[in-house]
Design a protein around this motif. Sequence first.
Motif, PDB file in Angstrom:
ATOM      1  N   GLN A  75      43.329  41.706  44.975  1.00 50.54           N
ATOM      2  CA  GLN A  75      43.148  41.816  43.533  1.00 50.54           C
ATOM      3  C   GLN A  75      44.210  41.066  42.745  1.00 50.54           C
ATOM      4  O   GLN A  75      45.363  40.983  43.161  1.00 50.54           O
ATOM      5  N   ILE A  97      32.185  42.564  39.585  1.00 54.58           N
ATOM      6  CA  ILE A  97      31.344  41.551  40.254  1.00 54.58           C
ATOM      7  C   ILE A  97      31.226  41.833  41.737  1.00 54.58           C
ATOM      8  O   ILE A  97      32.118  42.409  42.342  1.00 54.58           O
ATOM      9  N   ILE A 103      44.435  42.039  33.155  1.00 59.13           N
ATOM     10  CA  ILE A 103      44.895  40.720  32.705  1.00 59.13           C
ATOM     11  C   ILE A 103      44.445  39.679  33.729  1.00 59.13           C
ATOM     12  O   ILE A 103      44.800  39.773  34.889  1.00 59.13           O
ATOM     13  N   ALA A 146      43.361  34.497  40.527  1.00 62.39           N
ATOM     14  CA  ALA A 146      41.919  34.715  40.443  1.00 62.39           C
ATOM     15  C   ALA A 146      41.198  33.500  39.880  1.00 62.39           C
ATOM     16  O   ALA A 146      40.060  33.230  40.241  1.00 62.39           O
ATOM     17  N   LEU A 198      37.123  29.435  38.609  1.00 61.10           N
ATOM     18  CA  LEU A 198      36.694  29.556  37.221  1.00 61.10           C
ATOM     19  C   LEU A 198      36.819  28.235  36.479  1.00 61.10           C
ATOM     20  O   LEU A 198      37.865  27.602  36.521  1.00 61.10           O
ATOM     21  N   GLY A 220      38.726  35.757  47.356  1.00 64.55           N
ATOM     22  CA  GLY A 220      39.618  36.655  48.087  1.00 64.55           C
ATOM     23  C   GLY A 220      39.138  37.032  49.473  1.00 64.55           C
ATOM     24  O   GLY A 220      39.564  38.053  50.019  1.00 64.55           O
ATOM     25  N   GLY A 246      42.143  34.702  52.236  1.00 59.33           N
ATOM     26  CA  GLY A 246      43.581  34.924  52.310  1.00 59.33           C
ATOM     27  C   GLY A 246      44.098  35.435  50.983  1.00 59.33           C
ATOM     28  O   GLY A 246      43.407  35.366  49.961  1.00 59.33           O
ATOM     29  N   PHE A 247      45.319  35.943  51.026  1.00 61.72           N
ATOM     30  CA  PHE A 247      45.960  36.459  49.819  1.00 61.72           C
ATOM     31  C   PHE A 247      46.841  35.353  49.246  1.00 61.72           C
ATOM     32  O   PHE A 247      47.839  34.956  49.862  1.00 61.72           O
ATOM     33  N   LYS A 301      24.409  33.536  36.526  1.00 63.26           N
ATOM     34  CA  LYS A 301      24.987  32.205  36.375  1.00 63.26           C
ATOM     35  C   LYS A 301      24.230  31.315  37.362  1.00 63.26           C
ATOM     36  O   LYS A 301      24.297  31.527  38.573  1.00 63.26           O
TER      37      LYS A 301
HETATM   38  C1  FAD Z   1      32.008  40.823  36.324  1.00 57.31           C
HETATM   39  C2  FAD Z   1      32.732  39.530  36.232  1.00 57.31           C
HETATM   40  C3  FAD Z   1      32.148  38.405  36.720  1.00 57.31           C
HETATM   41  C4  FAD Z   1      32.801  37.199  36.665  1.00 57.31           C
HETATM   42  N1  FAD Z   1      32.218  36.125  37.196  1.00 57.31           N
HETATM   43  C5  FAD Z   1      32.805  34.962  37.124  1.00 57.31           C
HETATM   44  C6  FAD Z   1      32.233  33.816  37.669  1.00 57.31           C
HETATM   45  O1  FAD Z   1      31.165  33.838  38.280  1.00 57.31           O
HETATM   46  N2  FAD Z   1      32.814  32.629  37.518  1.00 57.31           N
HETATM   47  C7  FAD Z   1      33.954  32.576  36.884  1.00 57.31           C
HETATM   48  O2  FAD Z   1      34.426  31.470  36.750  1.00 57.31           O
HETATM   49  N3  FAD Z   1      34.584  33.659  36.406  1.00 57.31           N
HETATM   50  C8  FAD Z   1      34.033  34.861  36.495  1.00 57.31           C
HETATM   51  N4  FAD Z   1      34.613  35.962  35.982  1.00 57.31           N
HETATM   52  C9  FAD Z   1      35.859  35.854  35.309  1.00 57.31           C
HETATM   53  C10 FAD Z   1      37.008  36.064  36.212  1.00 57.31           C
HETATM   54  O3  FAD Z   1      36.804  37.065  37.117  1.00 57.31           O
HETATM   55  C11 FAD Z   1      38.213  36.405  35.427  1.00 57.31           C
HETATM   56  O4  FAD Z   1      38.252  35.700  34.294  1.00 57.31           O
HETATM   57  C12 FAD Z   1      39.413  36.130  36.277  1.00 57.31           C
HETATM   58  O5  FAD Z   1      40.365  35.419  35.640  1.00 57.31           O
HETATM   59  C13 FAD Z   1      39.785  37.435  36.782  1.00 57.31           C
HETATM   60  O6  FAD Z   1      41.174  37.568  36.970  1.00 57.31           O
HETATM   61  P1  FAD Z   1      41.709  38.830  37.694  1.00 57.31           P
HETATM   62  O7  FAD Z   1      43.110  38.511  37.969  1.00 57.31           O
HETATM   63  O8  FAD Z   1      41.437  40.038  36.907  1.00 57.31           O
HETATM   64  O9  FAD Z   1      40.830  38.892  39.020  1.00 57.31           O
HETATM   65  P2  FAD Z   1      40.383  40.080  39.900  1.00 57.31           P
HETATM   66  O10 FAD Z   1      39.217  40.723  39.289  1.00 57.31           O
HETATM   67  O11 FAD Z   1      41.521  40.925  40.267  1.00 57.31           O
HETATM   68  O12 FAD Z   1      39.946  39.275  41.166  1.00 57.31           O
HETATM   69  C14 FAD Z   1      38.939  38.312  41.116  1.00 57.31           C
HETATM   70  C15 FAD Z   1      38.656  37.796  42.513  1.00 57.31           C
HETATM   71  O13 FAD Z   1      39.728  37.009  42.927  1.00 57.31           O
HETATM   72  C16 FAD Z   1      40.288  37.523  44.102  1.00 57.31           C
HETATM   73  N5  FAD Z   1      41.727  37.428  43.957  1.00 57.31           N
HETATM   74  C17 FAD Z   1      42.480  37.778  42.912  1.00 57.31           C
HETATM   75  N6  FAD Z   1      43.765  37.504  43.157  1.00 57.31           N
HETATM   76  C18 FAD Z   1      43.837  36.998  44.382  1.00 57.31           C
HETATM   77  C19 FAD Z   1      44.901  36.541  45.197  1.00 57.31           C
HETATM   78  N7  FAD Z   1      46.166  36.574  44.787  1.00 57.31           N
HETATM   79  N8  FAD Z   1      44.605  36.088  46.424  1.00 57.31           N
HETATM   80  C20 FAD Z   1      43.337  36.036  46.853  1.00 57.31           C
HETATM   81  N9  FAD Z   1      42.296  36.463  46.127  1.00 57.31           N
HETATM   82  C21 FAD Z   1      42.540  36.945  44.908  1.00 57.31           C
HETATM   83  C22 FAD Z   1      39.811  38.942  44.185  1.00 57.31           C
HETATM   84  O14 FAD Z   1      39.725  39.364  45.516  1.00 57.31           O
HETATM   85  C23 FAD Z   1      38.452  38.863  43.553  1.00 57.31           C
HETATM   86  O15 FAD Z   1      37.496  38.439  44.470  1.00 57.31           O
HETATM   87  C24 FAD Z   1      34.009  37.123  36.068  1.00 57.31           C
HETATM   88  C25 FAD Z   1      34.619  38.250  35.591  1.00 57.31           C
HETATM   89  C26 FAD Z   1      33.989  39.444  35.673  1.00 57.31           C
HETATM   90  C27 FAD Z   1      34.660  40.668  35.160  1.00 57.31           C
END
Ligand code: FAD
Lengths: 404, 480
Positions: free
Chosen positions: A30, A38, A104, A109, A115, A167, A170-171, A291
């Motif tokens: 995360q 999602i 945030i 991500a 993205l 994700g 790898g992390f 999408k």
């Molecule tokens: C329901 C939903 C759908 C979305 N769909 C899209 C989309 O299709 N296309 C798009 O461009 N944006 C999408 N977004 C936007 C995108 O998720 C956010 O804008 C993004 O910036 C989320 O950041 P976060 O840090 O909260 O991610 P999180 O929600 O915490 O994680 C997002 C994804 O990234 C992975 N991840 C996060 N950090 C790491 C890390 N350090 N190492 C490895 N993996 C990691 C997580 O496992 C998860 O799969 C979507 C957002 C939401 C809420």
Amino acid sequence: MTALQTPKSSQEAAEIIIKALQSGQKLALQGGGTKEAIGTPMTVSQTLSSANLTGITLYEPSELVIAARSGTPLSEIEDILAQHNQRLSFDPPSYQSLLASAGIPTLGAVAACNLSGPRRISHGAARDSLIGMELINGKGDLIKNGGRVMKNVTGYDLTKLICGSWGTLGFLTQLCFKVQPKPETQTTLVFYDLDDHAAVSLMTKALASPFEVTSAAHISPDWSANQKQARTMLRIEGFEASLNYRSAELTAQLHPFGKAECFNEQKSALLWHSVKELSDLEAQETDLLWKISLKPTNAPIMAAWLRNSYDAKLLLDWSGGLIWAALAISPNTEQDGAAKAIRHRLNELGGHATLIKAPKNVRQTGLSFHPPAQQMSKLIKAVKQSFDPYGIFNPDFMPQKQGE
Amino acid sequence: MSIEIPEPDQTIMQRRAEILAGLSEIVHADCLITRQEECRAYEADALTAYRRIPMAVVLPTTTQQVSEIVKFCQAHQVKIVPRGAGTSLAGGALPVEDGIILGVSRMTQILDIDYANRTAKVQAGVTNINITNAVAPDGFFYAPDPSSQLACTIAGNIAMNSGGAHCLKYGVTTNNILGLTLVLMDGTIVTLGGDHLDSESYDLLGLIIGSEGQLGIVTEATVRILAQAEGARPMLMGFQSPKEAGACVAAIIGSGIIPVAIEYMDKPAIKVCEDFAHAGYPLDVEALLIIEVEGSDQEMQDLLERITEIAQDYHPSLCKISQSEAESSRIWLGRKSAFGAMGRISDYMCMDGTIPTGTLPHVLERIDQIVKSHGLGVANIFHAGDGNLHPLILYNINDPKECQSAEKAGAEILKLCVEVGGCLSGEHGVGIEKRDLMTEQFTQKDLDQQMAIKSALDPHWLLNPVKVFPLQGRPQPQKA
Ligand SMILES: Cc1cc2nc3c(=O)[nH]c(=O)nc-3n(C[C@H](O)[C@H](O)[C@@H](O)COP(=O)(O)OP(=O)(O)OC[C@H]3O[C@@H](n4cnc5c(N)ncnc54)[C@H](O)[C@@H]3O)c2cc1C
Ligand SMILES: Cc1cc2nc3c(=O)[nH]c(=O)nc-3n(C[C@H](O)[C@H](O)[C@H](O)COP(=O)(O)OP(=O)(O)OC[C@H]3O[C@@H](n4cnc5c(N)ncnc54)[C@H](O)[C@@H]3O)c2cc1C
């Protein structure tokens, strides 16, 4: 309840992963957790978060690179770039209002989800700007790939694989992106009342011109209550004198599509922000959001089919290469969000579809991500195996083959 | 020379006749070269210091044939080195004696051009320039433009993730490919990507591009084509010191202008190129920049004026804007034929490290010292905008001592690039040339992760096996 682990260093993160391996536990990865809505809901007992891995580690404006730890808020990156009149060219959205999330969005991500916003068609996706990374693989090994220079073909390019792996490989602990100087100004030409067909035809013509259109989108009147007329929009960016010339040329060449209104910098920026963030959609009223990525000239065909089959609101971005489709819950969507029907149609047209927002019961069907073609499963398995041989990261989140 | 190439596997060599017979059942006789004298034409690529004659050269014409050849080779444990035009400067297409060359030079068709969606679908053996030639009459082009573009194939470009002078604005190969047809080692034919954007699953396209022919054979590609700019105009800018030239590049980019290209040449390179192309390069400067902008006449004029103004702080001794199409093409001819022109006066080894652009003056000074300390000369020609250096180490290929010195100097230069935060290769690839230096840039764990992918897709390590990864520290190939 899942335990939340927030390591402060890559070393600590590696230890957590090794411990999980030894005790046979799985880990959800995360960033800001904004995207929990999602994909297939996971059942894991531990979450590994980048929340405490923050901070910019390198920024050289004259070399156009920035590096930061994975939990660094996207906004922090954007702010410091803006201070130096630079930006991430791929225009990453946050979807915070759409997803009504409190988290945030993080830089990690942005990469993990690949993205990218409306400028994707001219400046590439996150994968095209990511030039280096560090991650911990499923064996607990800290791996680096790429680096901090823009041209680098030393060894296999693993950075692209990470983009869009959500994700599952790898992390991520650190990322390095190339950045771009902000153009002096921007202008948007807006054409009114075109149907999908004419709009796509206009947008593809504009992109085939030498006038460097950086974004092209079409919004139909049904997309939001704010809007009464269909709008087809072309953005150009650069020095003011050049924009005056290019908008005059474009207006003249696209004259058969009607009169264009010219939006100034401020109006243009606001407009594209709303396209990028889908902020005109009423978050509460958007139950199912798809999408759909396909070749632009097939967009009107897909759009017509969606409108015929469902109560659909559509936005066409990427000159038609991306359809955002918000569908209402109805007897023909409530089971699987229309996943089977949409993908069946795409089998004929080419392309793929991801379910971005859906009620939990729909996501539980495991259909959020487009199942890759059968022939690809071998390659996908090979990649997953090589990064995460014991399958501990984000289990079952993304399908690896059809029917999974 | 000193890069180790493993001895051929005698059990395979002894089965030569049987293997050739098997291959002759898959492709027509005129697509199979087996006589040693003819195979010799394929014994090296542009890294000519290394040569090996392959067992046979197979030149299929269809993806299906490629699949059958690969299946046959896997069944008989025969190694395969894929080949495009053989212009690799890293020894990427160097053959192995106990294996075949699988060349795509007969797969040269342009399959489809789609202007509305701005894509072209081609067979992998088509040359880079022929893609542009096919779409140029309609006002389009394929952007990545390696200097070898008249000869090199899109297959080789994909394998090496090649760049070119204009990638500062348009990106390298990986940013310009939308889809691939790939044959995996078990003969499976897969399509990656297509004419849409982004991948529905892992970005396998991004993995395959730049994998140096080690993960599969590319037989077709869908490439992005772009609308030609209204016009393009280069200018020449001369400086009395490399430092000022380097600082000027940083200032231009820092100002928010990204020209289409910023190329750098030092004095020895300028002389050789000018003698060859009569491009109008100044002979009395230490460093020359070729800066190109695009757009309408007025836009180009404005941009070049802005650039000239920025440059004043760095005391250029010459600022000369090209006045005609003819002059512009001469300026580019000089740059693009630089390697060839240099080759007429001396043997050279072409380095390809990338460095953070801020370290440019320091690195140029060190390169000079390194090469001198080995008693050799150097000419520098490179892509200054992105820090991708091409020092050409000048030596005599027939003098074994000079060969060794050149290799040593080359290794020191590449180590220097890594030391200042850069990398071993910006666009030519690792091949055999930089294979043994990989541990300078990567830890064993980094390499293990990359090799895990190789092993998963090519468990017997039959596909271009001698390249990229140091021979020590490799996983045991799976037994047949
Ligand atoms: C329901 C939903 C759908 C979305 N769909 C899209 C989309 O299709 N296309 C798009 O461009 N944006 C999408 N977004 C936007 C995108 O998720 C956010 O804008 C993004 O910036 C989320 O950041 P976060 O840090 O909260 O991610 P999180 O929600 O915490 O994680 C997002 C994804 O990234 C992975 N991840 C996060 N950090 C790491 C890390 N350090 N190492 C490895 N993996 C990691 C997580 O496992 C998860 O799969 C979507 C957002 C939401 C809420
Ligand atoms: C004078 C000169 C100038 C050059 N200028 C540039 C430049 O400006 N920029 C740049 O980036 N490079 C440059 N190069 C290097 C070279 O031209 C590139 O690396 C080019 O992409 C090689 O293409 P090729 O068709 O000759 O491939 P080859 O040399 O035949 O092969 C290159 C690699 O591709 C693999 N390969 C070939 N075909 C396939 C296939 N079908 N499937 C899988 N793998 C395959 C080979 O195994 C090998 O590893 C230059 C070379 C020369 C000689």
